[in-house]
Structure formats: structure tokens, C-alpha cells
Design a protein around this motif. Structure first.
Motif, PDB file in Angstrom:
ATOM      1  N   LEU A 265       0.830  -1.202   0.000  1.00  0.00           N
ATOM      2  CA  LEU A 265       0.000   0.000   0.000  1.00  0.00           C
ATOM      3  C   LEU A 265       0.868   1.257   0.000  1.00  0.00           C
ATOM      4  CD1 LEU A 265      -2.775  -1.042   2.553  1.00  0.00           C
ATOM      5  CD2 LEU A 265      -3.029  -0.811   0.079  1.00  0.00           C
ATOM      6  N   ALA A 266       1.905   1.251   0.822  1.00  0.00           N
ATOM      7  CA  ALA A 266       2.786   2.420   0.891  1.00  0.00           C
ATOM      8  C   ALA A 266       3.485   2.657  -0.442  1.00  0.00           C
ATOM      9  CB  ALA A 266       3.814   2.242   2.004  1.00  0.00           C
ATOM     10  N   ALA A 267       3.910   1.575  -1.105  1.00  0.00           N
ATOM     11  CA  ALA A 267       4.540   1.712  -2.415  1.00  0.00           C
ATOM     12  C   ALA A 267       3.551   2.265  -3.438  1.00  0.00           C
ATOM     13  CB  ALA A 267       5.086   0.362  -2.877  1.00  0.00           C
ATOM     14  N   PHE A 268       2.296   1.844  -3.343  1.00  0.00           N
ATOM     15  CA  PHE A 268       1.278   2.403  -4.233  1.00  0.00           C
ATOM     16  C   PHE A 268       1.149   3.906  -4.009  1.00  0.00           C
ATOM     17  CE2 PHE A 268      -2.998   3.789  -5.239  1.00  0.00           C
ATOM     18  CZ  PHE A 268      -3.183   3.262  -6.515  1.00  0.00           C
ATOM     19  N   VAL A 277       7.048   6.924 -11.366  1.00  0.00           N
ATOM     20  CA  VAL A 277       7.227   5.589 -10.801  1.00  0.00           C
ATOM     21  C   VAL A 277       6.184   4.645 -11.409  1.00  0.00           C
ATOM     22  CG1 VAL A 277       7.163   4.191  -8.702  1.00  0.00           C
ATOM     23  CG2 VAL A 277       8.129   6.507  -8.643  1.00  0.00           C
ATOM     24  N   ARG A 278       6.653   3.590 -12.061  1.00  0.00           N
ATOM     25  CA  ARG A 278       5.768   2.552 -12.599  1.00  0.00           C
ATOM     26  C   ARG A 278       5.837   1.370 -11.643  1.00  0.00           C
ATOM     27  NH1 ARG A 278       4.051   2.119 -17.651  1.00  0.00           N
ATOM     28  NH2 ARG A 278       4.562  -0.112 -17.649  1.00  0.00           N
ATOM     29  N   LEU A 279       4.833   1.284 -10.765  1.00  0.00           N
ATOM     30  CA  LEU A 279       4.877   0.281  -9.715  1.00  0.00           C
ATOM     31  C   LEU A 279       4.920  -1.129 -10.288  1.00  0.00           C
ATOM     32  CD1 LEU A 279       4.901  -0.374  -6.739  1.00  0.00           C
ATOM     33  CD2 LEU A 279       2.408  -0.136  -6.691  1.00  0.00           C
ATOM     34  N   ASP A 280       4.218  -1.369 -11.389  1.00  0.00           N
ATOM     35  CA  ASP A 280       4.229  -2.706 -11.988  1.00  0.00           C
ATOM     36  C   ASP A 280       5.644  -3.181 -12.292  1.00  0.00           C
ATOM     37  OD1 ASP A 280       1.533  -2.915 -11.826  1.00  0.00           O
ATOM     38  OD2 ASP A 280       1.139  -2.855 -13.980  1.00  0.00           O
ATOM     39  N   ALA A 285       5.463 -11.118 -10.643  1.00  0.00           N
ATOM     40  CA  ALA A 285       4.140 -11.521 -11.112  1.00  0.00           C
ATOM     41  C   ALA A 285       3.179 -11.667  -9.937  1.00  0.00           C
ATOM     42  CB  ALA A 285       4.241 -12.834 -11.890  1.00  0.00           C
ATOM     43  N   GLU A 286       3.659 -12.232  -8.828  1.00  0.00           N
ATOM     44  CA  GLU A 286       2.815 -12.359  -7.634  1.00  0.00           C
ATOM     45  C   GLU A 286       2.498 -10.983  -7.064  1.00  0.00           C
ATOM     46  OE1 GLU A 286       0.638 -13.970  -4.387  1.00  0.00           O
ATOM     47  OE2 GLU A 286       1.092 -14.587  -6.438  1.00  0.00           O
ATOM     48  N   GLY A 287       3.477 -10.087  -7.124  1.00  0.00           N
ATOM     49  CA  GLY A 287       3.246  -8.734  -6.646  1.00  0.00           C
ATOM     50  C   GLY A 287       2.188  -8.014  -7.453  1.00  0.00           C
ATOM     51  N   ARG A 288       2.199  -8.201  -8.766  1.00  0.00           N
ATOM     52  CA  ARG A 288       1.174  -7.574  -9.611  1.00  0.00           C
ATOM     53  C   ARG A 288      -0.206  -8.163  -9.324  1.00  0.00           C
ATOM     54  NH1 ARG A 288       5.673  -7.713 -13.069  1.00  0.00           N
ATOM     55  NH2 ARG A 288       5.037  -9.683 -14.033  1.00  0.00           N
ATOM     56  N   ARG A 289      -0.259  -9.464  -9.042  1.00  0.00           N
ATOM     57  CA  ARG A 289      -1.533 -10.069  -8.680  1.00  0.00           C
ATOM     58  C   ARG A 289      -2.044  -9.498  -7.363  1.00  0.00           C
ATOM     59  NH1 ARG A 289      -4.043 -13.592  -5.614  1.00  0.00           N
ATOM     60  NH2 ARG A 289      -2.195 -13.982  -4.342  1.00  0.00           N
ATOM     61  N   MET A 290      -1.134  -9.329  -6.407  1.00  0.00           N
ATOM     62  CA  MET A 290      -1.534  -8.788  -5.116  1.00  0.00           C
ATOM     63  C   MET A 290      -1.952  -7.326  -5.242  1.00  0.00           C
ATOM     64  SD  MET A 290      -1.735 -10.337  -2.142  1.00  0.00           S
ATOM     65  CE  MET A 290      -0.386 -11.524  -2.039  1.00  0.00           C
ATOM     66  N   LEU A 320      12.215  -0.809   1.024  1.00  0.00           N
ATOM     67  CA  LEU A 320      12.636  -0.075   2.220  1.00  0.00           C
ATOM     68  C   LEU A 320      14.061   0.451   2.111  1.00  0.00           C
ATOM     69  CD1 LEU A 320      11.106  -2.286   5.054  1.00  0.00           C
ATOM     70  CD2 LEU A 320      10.180  -0.206   4.031  1.00  0.00           C
ATOM     71  N   THR A 321      14.832  -0.088   1.159  1.00  0.00           N
ATOM     72  CA  THR A 321      16.242   0.315   1.048  1.00  0.00           C
ATOM     73  C   THR A 321      16.596   0.847  -0.339  1.00  0.00           C
ATOM     74  OG1 THR A 321      16.883  -1.959   0.486  1.00  0.00           O
ATOM     75  CG2 THR A 321      16.969  -1.334   2.812  1.00  0.00           C
ATOM     76  N   THR A 322      15.662   0.827  -1.292  1.00  0.00           N
ATOM     77  CA  THR A 322      15.960   1.275  -2.652  1.00  0.00           C
ATOM     78  C   THR A 322      15.042   2.428  -3.049  1.00  0.00           C
ATOM     79  OG1 THR A 322      14.463  -0.400  -3.591  1.00  0.00           O
ATOM     80  CG2 THR A 322      16.794  -0.986  -3.382  1.00  0.00           C
ATOM     81  N   GLU A 323      15.535   3.223  -3.993  1.00  0.00           N
ATOM     82  CA  GLU A 323      14.761   4.362  -4.474  1.00  0.00           C
ATOM     83  C   GLU A 323      13.799   3.938  -5.583  1.00  0.00           C
ATOM     84  OE1 GLU A 323      14.655   7.097  -2.980  1.00  0.00           O
ATOM     85  OE2 GLU A 323      16.348   6.725  -1.649  1.00  0.00           O
ATOM     86  N   PRO A 324      12.721   4.672  -5.747  1.00  0.00           N
ATOM     87  CA  PRO A 324      12.400   5.949  -5.102  1.00  0.00           C
ATOM     88  C   PRO A 324      11.659   5.808  -3.785  1.00  0.00           C
ATOM     89  CG  PRO A 324      10.712   5.454  -6.688  1.00  0.00           C
ATOM     90  CD  PRO A 324      11.703   4.309  -6.766  1.00  0.00           C
ATOM     91  N   PHE A 325      11.445   4.569  -3.351  1.00  0.00           N
ATOM     92  CA  PHE A 325      10.571   4.330  -2.206  1.00  0.00           C
ATOM     93  C   PHE A 325      11.207   4.747  -0.883  1.00  0.00           C
ATOM     94  CE2 PHE A 325       9.502   1.183  -5.490  1.00  0.00           C
ATOM     95  CZ  PHE A 325       8.213   1.607  -5.774  1.00  0.00           C
TER      96      PHE A 325
END
Length: 413
Positions: A265-268, A277-280, A285-290, A320-325
Motif C-alpha cells: 500500500l505504501a509503495a502504491f 514511478v511505474r509500480l508494476d 508476477a505475484e506482486g502484480r496479482r496482489m 525499504l532500502t531502494t529508491e524511489p521508495f
């Protein structure tokens, strides 16, 4: 963001919302209202739609922050009046946008006195409910059950103005966990409440928020002097507040079975505030499903789907450790740690969503700004049980701020 699926979800989602009340910050158990339209408008600004769904609200003529667009009277109680409202606020870029929420007010009877300047207002910020428009508190039914924790304040004579936040229930995407637009939405719904004649709201305000709403309330406190100088912000109540976003997300990954849901949610939220930022592209693949679950369902569904899932299952790299997040998460903390009116911080020692040690650090940092801070901790209270544990103390604290002659606020700094 598209409107969530229409129709009433029924008993299955009612049971899910019961779980959400304990895990995601929903204030009371109630089925989601899937309706896409507001009903008849009681108070309408010139040029506004008479039945503003998400789409027509996107076409409302520009207005000043806090200007009321519409107010629809909803069923209430013998002693409580309820309106679903739409109003102007500003997004993370400072652009005009319509937002939605709920205004509650006492139902005045014969002989009831209203202060000459209007009733004091408590601007309320809710905890995490999700991304889809159907997850907005103003869409819950019955509305009074959805905002049950605020009713003692209404019955004490105050107006409660509960914001949905930008993009949740209104046009656009919800920049979840982005402090500035949340705080602006809270200040502007307090302004908008003054446009509902029967509410008889004044300019004296206390901002109260829970979890995500605690972040919003502190943002309102940090912004009020410059963003809403017409409001007399007396103080801020932050209950189990999501302030140190980076540290809280890290703790959730370590100590909460569904912690990765909050990270997603925070990344969204970052993808909304930073259009490049293109979250996809950052997800497996599991992340996109979630993410599809997050966009179409409410927080409780995402939490249930995330049990036992790790960040590595969803993200290509650690957000938590990489940009841009990483820098975007860190910025939310600095956005709310500024000098502001007196603050009551409320924390349960057994909270496994917002850890006590994280809130301890927030208290130290707020003290360093010169803010008067009253910190109340409740042994044994968790993230949802903090409500009954602290309700009496909080109501008394707010009453003191609104009193004609207030006692000095206890300052732990």
C-alpha cells in the motif's frame, strides 16, 4: 482509479469488515455500501452536480479549499444528524480536487444552546481501509455504525467532520500514507462543515486521527497555521499514529503476518505522488496479482491474502532500502514533525501494527520541535483495543481544549 464493484457485498464482506475492525483500523463493523451515487443534495455550491458520483465530481468547477460542493442528509439517530459531503481540497501537488467525507452534528432540541461562534469541530482521520472507492468510510452503511467511536463527541455537543482522504471515495488515486494531502483533507472538511447550515459548525477545531489518520492529524497540525489560518486549531490527538513510516513498515514485516500488505500500500502511495514511478515494473508476477487485489478489494482482503507472504515474493528489490521508495517513505516522517498546537499521543503497549518503541521516538522528535506533548500509554492495549482503553481520557482532553477556560495541557517534554 475506477469505481469499486457496484452492489451490496452482503454477509461475506460484513464478516471481512469485522476482521478489518480488528486489523486495519475500521472503526466499527458494517457492510460496505456499493452505491455509486450520492442521493438528493441538501446544500449545493453553484455549478455542482446534484448527484455527484466519483465521475461527476471530477468535473466540478474549481473552488477554494474547504468549499462545500454538496451535502446529502443520511439516516442518523434521534440525537445525531448525518450528512455525506463532497468538498474542495488540494492534492499532493497543491491542485484543486474534490474529496468526500461525513459530517455529524447534534440534533438540537428546544432550548439547546449553540455557542455564538458555532459548535466546536473535531476533524477525524480514519485508519487504513484500502484503495478502492467502496472502501471509503462515507460509503459504509449504516454510517453511524461506521463512525461509532466518534458519537460520544457528537453527544458532547461537537460537530465531527470525518474525511475519506483524497482519491478514496472521490476522483483520482488515493495517495495512501502521503501525509500532506491527508492533512489538507482533514482541515478542509472542517471548513466544509461550516457550509452545512444545520450543523452550525464553528472555527474552533481539534484534529483527531487513528493509525493512518494519526499521520493525517499530525499533518493537519503541522499545516494548519499556513494552510488554514481561518481555523482555530486548538490541538491534535494522534492515536497509534503511523508517523515513522520507514521504521513502522520494517517492524510490520518482522512482527505482523500481513505486514507486506502495508508495504505494498505504501509503495502504491509513492506511485501516486511520483508519476514517473511505474509500480508494476517494481513488482514480481505475484506482486502484480496482489496489487490487483489491493486496487479492487478493501484492506481486510489484502491483509488476508498477504498472510505468510514476504516482501521478496512481491518486490523485485527491497522498497525499504531502494529508491524511489526509501526516500519517499522517510519524507513522510519529516512532513509531520514540526511545531504545532498541543498534541495528545495515545499508544497501546501491546500494539503489533504501530509499535510502542516507534511512537516513543515520535514523541521525542515532537518534543524537540517545541510542541507541547501529552503522551498516554495503555498497558495491554493493542491496535484496535486502544479505542475503549483511552476513550474517556481522550474525550476529557478534547473537552478541556474547547472549554472557555482551559487548564494547562500536561507536557511530558
Amino acid at each position: 482509479m475506477g469505481v469499486a464493484a457496484q452492489g451490496r457485498p452482503g454477509r461475506r464482506n460484513a464478516r471481512r469488515l469485522a476482521l478489518a475492525a480488528a486489523t486495519a483500523g475500521v472503526l466499527a463493523v458494517a457492510p460496505l455500501a456499493g452505491c455509486g451515487l450520492f442521493g438528493p443534495v441538501e446544500a449545493t455550491a453553484p455549478g455542482a452536480s446534484q448527484s455527484p458520483s466519483v465521475e461527476p465530481l471530477a468535473d466540478v468547477p474549481p473552488g477554494a479549499p474547504g468549499q462545500l460542493i454538496s451535502a446529502e442528509r443520511l439516516p442518523g439517530a434521534a440525537d445525531v444528524l448525518v450528512w455525506r459531503v463532497a468538498y474542495h481540497t488540494t492534492d499532493h501537488n497543491g491542485a484543486d480536487v474534490a474529496a468526500t467525507g461525513v459530517v455529524l452534528a447534534p440534533a438540537s432540541g428546544p432550548g439547546d444552546a449553540v455557542p455564538a461562534g458555532g459548535r466546536p469541530v473535531v476533524a477525524f482521520g480514519h485508519g487504513t481501509t484500502g484503495l478502492a472507492d467502496a472502501c471509503a468510510p462515507s460509503r459504509l452503511e449504516p454510517t453511524l455504525a461506521a463512525l461509532g467511536a466518534t458519537l460520544s463527541l457528537v453527544r458532547a455537543g461537537y460537530v465531527v467532520a470525518a474525511a475519506d482522504y483524497v482519491g478514496l471515495g472521490g476522483p483520482g488515486e488515493h495517495a495512501i500514507y502521503a501525509a500532506r494531502p491527508e492533512g489538507q483533507a482533514m482541515l478542509d472538511i472542517a471548513r466544509a462543515a461550516r457550509g452545512v447550515p444545520r450543523a452550525r459548525a464553528g472555527s474552533e477545531v481539534v484534529a483527531w486521527g487513528y493509525s493512518q489518520g494519526g499521520q493525517a492529524a499530525l499533518a493537519a497540525g503541522a499545516l494548519a497555521a499556513t494552510y488554514a489560518p481561518d481555523l482555530d486549531l486548538r490541538g491534535v490527538v494522534a492515536m497509534a499514529p503511523l508517523v515513522d513510516l520507514s521504521r513502522s513498515l520494517r517492524g510490520l514485516l518482522q512482527h505482523n503476518d500481513s505486514g507486506v500488505a502495508y508495504v505494498l500500500l505504501a509503495a502504491f502511495g509513492v506511485s501516486v505522488t511520483r508519476p514517473g514511478v511505474r509500480l508494476d515494473d517494481e513488482l514480481t508476477a505475484e506482486g502484480r496479482r496482489m496489487l490487483s487485489v489491493a486496487r479492487q478489494e478493501c484492506a481486510v482482503d489484502l491483509l488476508a491474502a498477504s498472510v505468510g507472504v514476504s516482501a521478496a515474493d512481491l518486490f523485485v528489490t527491497d522498497p525499504l532500502t531502494t529508491e524511489p521508495f526509501a526516500s519517499a517513505f522517510a519524507a513522510q516522517r519529516t512532513a509531520v514533525l514540526r511545531r504545532m498546537p498541543p498534541v495528545l499521543l495515545i499508544q497501546g503497549d501491546a500494539d503489533d501494527v504501530i509499535g510502542r518503541e516507534v511512537t516513543d521516538g515520535v514523541v521525542r522528535d515532537l518534543c524537540a520541535t517545541g510542541t507541547v506533548v501529552d503522551y498516554r500509554r495503555y498497558p495491554g492495549a493493542g491496535h484496535s483495543t486502544i479505542f475503549p482503553a483511552s476513550a474517556g481520557d481522550m474525550d476529557a482532553w478534547i473537552a478541556n481544549l474547547f472549554a472557555a477556560t482551559s487548564a494547562p495541557v500536561h507536557d511530558i517534554c
